[in-house]
Design a protein around this motif. Structure first.
Motif, PDB file in Angstrom:
ATOM      1  N   THR A   6       0.834  -1.201   0.000  1.00  0.00           N
ATOM      2  CA  THR A   6       0.000   0.000   0.000  1.00  0.00           C
ATOM      3  C   THR A   6       0.870   1.252   0.000  1.00  0.00           C
ATOM      4  O   THR A   6       0.623   2.199  -0.749  1.00  0.00           O
ATOM      5  CB  THR A   6      -0.927   0.017   1.226  1.00  0.00           C
ATOM      6  OG1 THR A   6      -1.743  -1.152   1.211  1.00  0.00           O
ATOM      7  CG2 THR A   6      -1.808   1.261   1.208  1.00  0.00           C
ATOM      8  N   ILE A   7       1.911   1.246   0.833  1.00  0.00           N
ATOM      9  CA  ILE A   7       2.826   2.395   0.900  1.00  0.00           C
ATOM     10  C   ILE A   7       3.545   2.597  -0.422  1.00  0.00           C
ATOM     11  O   ILE A   7       3.728   3.717  -0.891  1.00  0.00           O
ATOM     12  CB  ILE A   7       3.843   2.205   2.042  1.00  0.00           C
ATOM     13  CG1 ILE A   7       3.137   2.270   3.396  1.00  0.00           C
ATOM     14  CG2 ILE A   7       4.944   3.272   1.967  1.00  0.00           C
ATOM     15  CD1 ILE A   7       4.045   1.986   4.573  1.00  0.00           C
ATOM     16  N   GLN A   8       3.952   1.487  -1.044  1.00  0.00           N
ATOM     17  CA  GLN A   8       4.698   1.570  -2.297  1.00  0.00           C
ATOM     18  C   GLN A   8       3.866   2.098  -3.456  1.00  0.00           C
ATOM     19  O   GLN A   8       4.409   2.526  -4.472  1.00  0.00           O
ATOM     20  CB  GLN A   8       5.272   0.194  -2.647  1.00  0.00           C
ATOM     21  CG  GLN A   8       6.410  -0.232  -1.727  1.00  0.00           C
ATOM     22  CD  GLN A   8       6.884  -1.652  -1.974  1.00  0.00           C
ATOM     23  OE1 GLN A   8       6.130  -2.492  -2.464  1.00  0.00           O
ATOM     24  NE2 GLN A   8       8.133  -1.923  -1.637  1.00  0.00           N
ATOM     25  N   LYS A   9       2.548   2.074  -3.315  1.00  0.00           N
ATOM     26  CA  LYS A   9       1.679   2.614  -4.353  1.00  0.00           C
ATOM     27  C   LYS A   9       1.676   4.143  -4.337  1.00  0.00           C
ATOM     28  O   LYS A   9       1.295   4.784  -5.315  1.00  0.00           O
ATOM     29  CB  LYS A   9       0.251   2.095  -4.171  1.00  0.00           C
ATOM     30  CG  LYS A   9       0.082   0.607  -4.480  1.00  0.00           C
ATOM     31  CD  LYS A   9      -1.349   0.157  -4.255  1.00  0.00           C
ATOM     32  CE  LYS A   9      -1.502  -1.326  -4.547  1.00  0.00           C
ATOM     33  NZ  LYS A   9      -2.907  -1.799  -4.291  1.00  0.00           N
ATOM     34  N   VAL A  10       2.103   4.705  -3.213  1.00  0.00           N
ATOM     35  CA  VAL A  10       2.188   6.162  -3.095  1.00  0.00           C
ATOM     36  C   VAL A  10       3.513   6.625  -3.690  1.00  0.00           C
ATOM     37  O   VAL A  10       4.562   6.077  -3.332  1.00  0.00           O
ATOM     38  CB  VAL A  10       2.120   6.601  -1.612  1.00  0.00           C
ATOM     39  CG1 VAL A  10       2.243   8.113  -1.490  1.00  0.00           C
ATOM     40  CG2 VAL A  10       0.823   6.103  -0.981  1.00  0.00           C
ATOM     41  N   PRO A  11       3.522   7.603  -4.604  1.00  0.00           N
ATOM     42  CA  PRO A  11       4.788   8.088  -5.159  1.00  0.00           C
ATOM     43  C   PRO A  11       5.727   8.558  -4.050  1.00  0.00           C
ATOM     44  O   PRO A  11       5.372   9.400  -3.238  1.00  0.00           O
ATOM     45  CB  PRO A  11       4.345   9.260  -6.053  1.00  0.00           C
ATOM     46  CG  PRO A  11       2.935   8.930  -6.423  1.00  0.00           C
ATOM     47  CD  PRO A  11       2.360   8.258  -5.214  1.00  0.00           C
ATOM     48  N   GLY A  12       6.932   7.985  -4.006  1.00  0.00           N
ATOM     49  CA  GLY A  12       7.869   8.327  -2.938  1.00  0.00           C
ATOM     50  C   GLY A  12       7.392   7.881  -1.583  1.00  0.00           C
ATOM     51  O   GLY A  12       7.801   8.436  -0.563  1.00  0.00           O
ATOM     52  N   GLY A  13       6.540   6.857  -1.568  1.00  0.00           N
ATOM     53  CA  GLY A  13       5.842   6.453  -0.351  1.00  0.00           C
ATOM     54  C   GLY A  13       6.729   6.084   0.812  1.00  0.00           C
ATOM     55  O   GLY A  13       6.399   6.382   1.961  1.00  0.00           O
ATOM     56  N   MET A  14       7.860   5.412   0.562  1.00  0.00           N
ATOM     57  CA  MET A  14       8.722   4.978   1.654  1.00  0.00           C
ATOM     58  C   MET A  14       9.342   6.160   2.392  1.00  0.00           C
ATOM     59  O   MET A  14       9.783   6.019   3.536  1.00  0.00           O
ATOM     60  CB  MET A  14       9.827   4.056   1.131  1.00  0.00           C
ATOM     61  CG  MET A  14       9.318   2.740   0.573  1.00  0.00           C
ATOM     62  SD  MET A  14       8.246   1.830   1.728  1.00  0.00           S
ATOM     63  CE  MET A  14       9.416   1.392   2.999  1.00  0.00           C
ATOM     64  N   MET A  15       9.397   7.302   1.762  1.00  0.00           N
ATOM     65  CA  MET A  15       9.857   8.514   2.422  1.00  0.00           C
ATOM     66  C   MET A  15       8.669   9.363   2.879  1.00  0.00           C
ATOM     67  O   MET A  15       8.613   9.835   4.015  1.00  0.00           O
ATOM     68  CB  MET A  15      10.742   9.337   1.481  1.00  0.00           C
ATOM     69  CG  MET A  15      11.071  10.749   1.951  1.00  0.00           C
ATOM     70  SD  MET A  15      12.210  10.837   3.341  1.00  0.00           S
ATOM     71  CE  MET A  15      13.764  10.615   2.485  1.00  0.00           C
ATOM     72  N   VAL A  16       7.693   9.541   1.985  1.00  0.00           N
ATOM     73  CA  VAL A  16       6.609  10.480   2.232  1.00  0.00           C
ATOM     74  C   VAL A  16       5.659  10.011   3.333  1.00  0.00           C
ATOM     75  O   VAL A  16       5.265  10.797   4.203  1.00  0.00           O
ATOM     76  CB  VAL A  16       5.823  10.749   0.925  1.00  0.00           C
ATOM     77  CG1 VAL A  16       4.594  11.602   1.198  1.00  0.00           C
ATOM     78  CG2 VAL A  16       6.728  11.426  -0.101  1.00  0.00           C
ATOM     79  N   VAL A  17       5.285   8.726   3.329  1.00  0.00           N
ATOM     80  CA  VAL A  17       4.331   8.231   4.321  1.00  0.00           C
ATOM     81  C   VAL A  17       4.894   8.325   5.742  1.00  0.00           C
ATOM     82  O   VAL A  17       4.220   8.854   6.633  1.00  0.00           O
ATOM     83  CB  VAL A  17       3.885   6.785   3.990  1.00  0.00           C
ATOM     84  CG1 VAL A  17       3.047   6.210   5.134  1.00  0.00           C
ATOM     85  CG2 VAL A  17       3.076   6.776   2.692  1.00  0.00           C
ATOM     86  N   PRO A  18       6.116   7.829   6.013  1.00  0.00           N
ATOM     87  CA  PRO A  18       6.669   8.023   7.363  1.00  0.00           C
ATOM     88  C   PRO A  18       6.808   9.491   7.727  1.00  0.00           C
ATOM     89  O   PRO A  18       6.615   9.868   8.892  1.00  0.00           O
ATOM     90  CB  PRO A  18       8.051   7.355   7.272  1.00  0.00           C
ATOM     91  CG  PRO A  18       7.904   6.333   6.193  1.00  0.00           C
ATOM     92  CD  PRO A  18       7.007   6.984   5.185  1.00  0.00           C
ATOM     93  N   LEU A  19       7.149  10.333   6.742  1.00  0.00           N
ATOM     94  CA  LEU A  19       7.275  11.759   7.009  1.00  0.00           C
ATOM     95  C   LEU A  19       5.938  12.330   7.476  1.00  0.00           C
ATOM     96  O   LEU A  19       5.871  13.108   8.440  1.00  0.00           O
ATOM     97  CB  LEU A  19       7.763  12.493   5.751  1.00  0.00           C
ATOM     98  CG  LEU A  19       8.040  13.990   5.891  1.00  0.00           C
ATOM     99  CD1 LEU A  19       9.234  14.395   5.029  1.00  0.00           C
ATOM    100  CD2 LEU A  19       6.821  14.829   5.492  1.00  0.00           C
ATOM    101  N   ILE A  20       4.883  11.938   6.796  1.00  0.00           N
ATOM    102  CA  ILE A  20       3.548  12.421   7.175  1.00  0.00           C
ATOM    103  C   ILE A  20       3.169  11.927   8.568  1.00  0.00           C
ATOM    104  O   ILE A  20       2.609  12.684   9.383  1.00  0.00           O
ATOM    105  CB  ILE A  20       2.502  11.969   6.139  1.00  0.00           C
ATOM    106  CG1 ILE A  20       2.738  12.692   4.804  1.00  0.00           C
ATOM    107  CG2 ILE A  20       1.078  12.251   6.641  1.00  0.00           C
ATOM    108  CD1 ILE A  20       1.867  12.194   3.672  1.00  0.00           C
ATOM    109  N   LEU A  21       3.478  10.659   8.872  1.00  0.00           N
ATOM    110  CA  LEU A  21       3.179  10.116  10.199  1.00  0.00           C
ATOM    111  C   LEU A  21       3.951  10.873  11.280  1.00  0.00           C
ATOM    112  O   LEU A  21       3.395  11.219  12.332  1.00  0.00           O
ATOM    113  CB  LEU A  21       3.544   8.632  10.253  1.00  0.00           C
ATOM    114  CG  LEU A  21       2.662   7.681   9.435  1.00  0.00           C
ATOM    115  CD1 LEU A  21       3.228   6.261   9.494  1.00  0.00           C
ATOM    116  CD2 LEU A  21       1.230   7.689   9.960  1.00  0.00           C
ATOM    117  N   THR A 294       6.123  15.476  -8.955  1.00  0.00           N
ATOM    118  CA  THR A 294       6.987  15.116 -10.093  1.00  0.00           C
ATOM    119  C   THR A 294       6.977  13.615 -10.369  1.00  0.00           C
ATOM    120  O   THR A 294       7.128  13.196 -11.512  1.00  0.00           O
ATOM    121  CB  THR A 294       8.432  15.593  -9.870  1.00  0.00           C
ATOM    122  OG1 THR A 294       8.936  15.073  -8.624  1.00  0.00           O
ATOM    123  CG2 THR A 294       8.498  17.117  -9.825  1.00  0.00           C
ATOM    124  N   ALA A 295       6.800  12.815  -9.321  1.00  0.00           N
ATOM    125  CA  ALA A 295       6.744  11.363  -9.539  1.00  0.00           C
ATOM    126  C   ALA A 295       5.524  10.976 -10.358  1.00  0.00           C
ATOM    127  O   ALA A 295       5.526   9.953 -11.053  1.00  0.00           O
ATOM    128  CB  ALA A 295       6.718  10.635  -8.190  1.00  0.00           C
TER     129      ALA A 295
END
Length: 323
Positions: A6-21, A294-295
């Protein structure tokens, strides 16, 4: 539960999702990350310096100094073109408008983001449209991952008070990693997964220094920064690819993006020069927004460039049809 997918479906998810959390916790329950011991050392904003240092070391181990000449040429042209775009744009805006930049986008955000590119996105696109030399060129462009080029630009231009020793100290992990990785390929292989493994930790630690109310106030600036990266940074890269490398331009288009790794760069520069700290939160949020934007727009843009000017993918398809 398919959390990873699920996270990998978000562009830049491995960085962006933890950042948001991390930003959510820091915004609504900041005390939760300041209880001390290993929790604070690992998950608070104080962890950013250590984790970024580890990332620089891992990146260094992957830098191959003996790549084939053509791969080095392609990678160098793309690297220098994209770097020149960010450096020139940032310095010009700093001279005219000062460190606060233009329309809410600071020179810190511009130099940190426009000079870099999303290496994972580039590799994925080159795997589809390019050839083996395009893929190998990424080893040269790894230099633009992290804060090194941004530190160099600020130091040389005089826009930041960065002593020579501090600049050197900031790249020592990269240098040590590069030396070890080239002396022993087993070391390179062992540390190769490290670049990806630390990304979520960097994202969370940076998010732990962000307040969402600040992001909301600077919403448009993230879109503006994404436009600078895509149009100016990507434009320089495509011109370099076409005019210097004499290539179709699809590789240049593939780096018209913001790198997830550069989200960490504003914090890294502020550690060296504390006068940049007032711009870190907004720059980090703007770069995070630009990574997502951009992604999403770069892949269809690369497809359009490849169809219009040619790419190994379509040459291969044409050869197969001819047979």
């Amino acid at each position: 539960m398919k959390i990873m997918k699920t996270i990998q479906k978000v562009p830049g998810g491995m960085m962006v999702v933890p950042l948001i959390l991390g930003a959510l916790i820091n915004t609504f329950a900041p005390g939760a990350l300041k209880i001390g011991s290993f929790t604070t050392a690992t998950f608070s904003n104080a962890a950013a310096a250590t984790i970024v240092g580890m990332q620089l070391f891992f990146i260094g181990t992957g830098l191959k100094l003996n790549e084939a000449p053509e791969a080095i040429k392609r990678g160098s042209v793309l690297l220098i073109s994209k770097y020149a775009a960010g450096a020139i744009l940032g310095i010009l805006i700093a001279k005219v408008f000062g460190p606060a930049g233009i329309l809410g986008v600071s020179t810190l955000a511009i130099i940190c983001s426009v000079t870099g590119a999303n290496g994972s996105l580039y590799l994925a696109l080159m795997g589809e449209y390019g050839d083996s030399k395009d893929l190998a060129a990424q080893s040269i462009m790894n230099i633009h991952d992290g804060p090194f080029l941004a530190l160099l630009t600020f130091g040389v231009s005089g826009m930041a008070n960065i002593p020579v020793m501090s600049l050197f100290a900031a790249i020592v992990p990269l240098i040590i990693g590069c030396i070890l990785g080239n002396l022993d390929t087993d070391i390179r292989k062992f540390f190769a997964p490290g670049v990806g493994l630390v990304i979520p930790f960097i994202g969370f630690a940076l998010g732990a220094g962000i307040n969402f109310f600040t992001i909301v106030k600077a919403g448009f600036s993230g879109v503006l920064l994404a436009a600078m990266i895509f149009i100016i940074g990507g434009g320089f890269a495509i011109l370099g690819d076409k005019l210097i490398s004499r290539r179709p331009g699809y590789a240049g288009a593939a780096i018209a993006s913001a790198a997830g790794n550069t989200i960490a760069s504003p914090a890294a520069l502020a550690l060296v020069d504390p006068t940049l700290k007032p711009f870190v939160a907004s720059a980090t949020a703007q770069i995070a927004a630009a990574v997502v934007i951009t992604a999403l727009i770069v892949p269809p843009f690369v497809d359009w460039i490849a169809k219009k000017y040619g790419a190994p993918k379509f040459e291969k398809n044409a050869a197969e049809i001819a047979l």
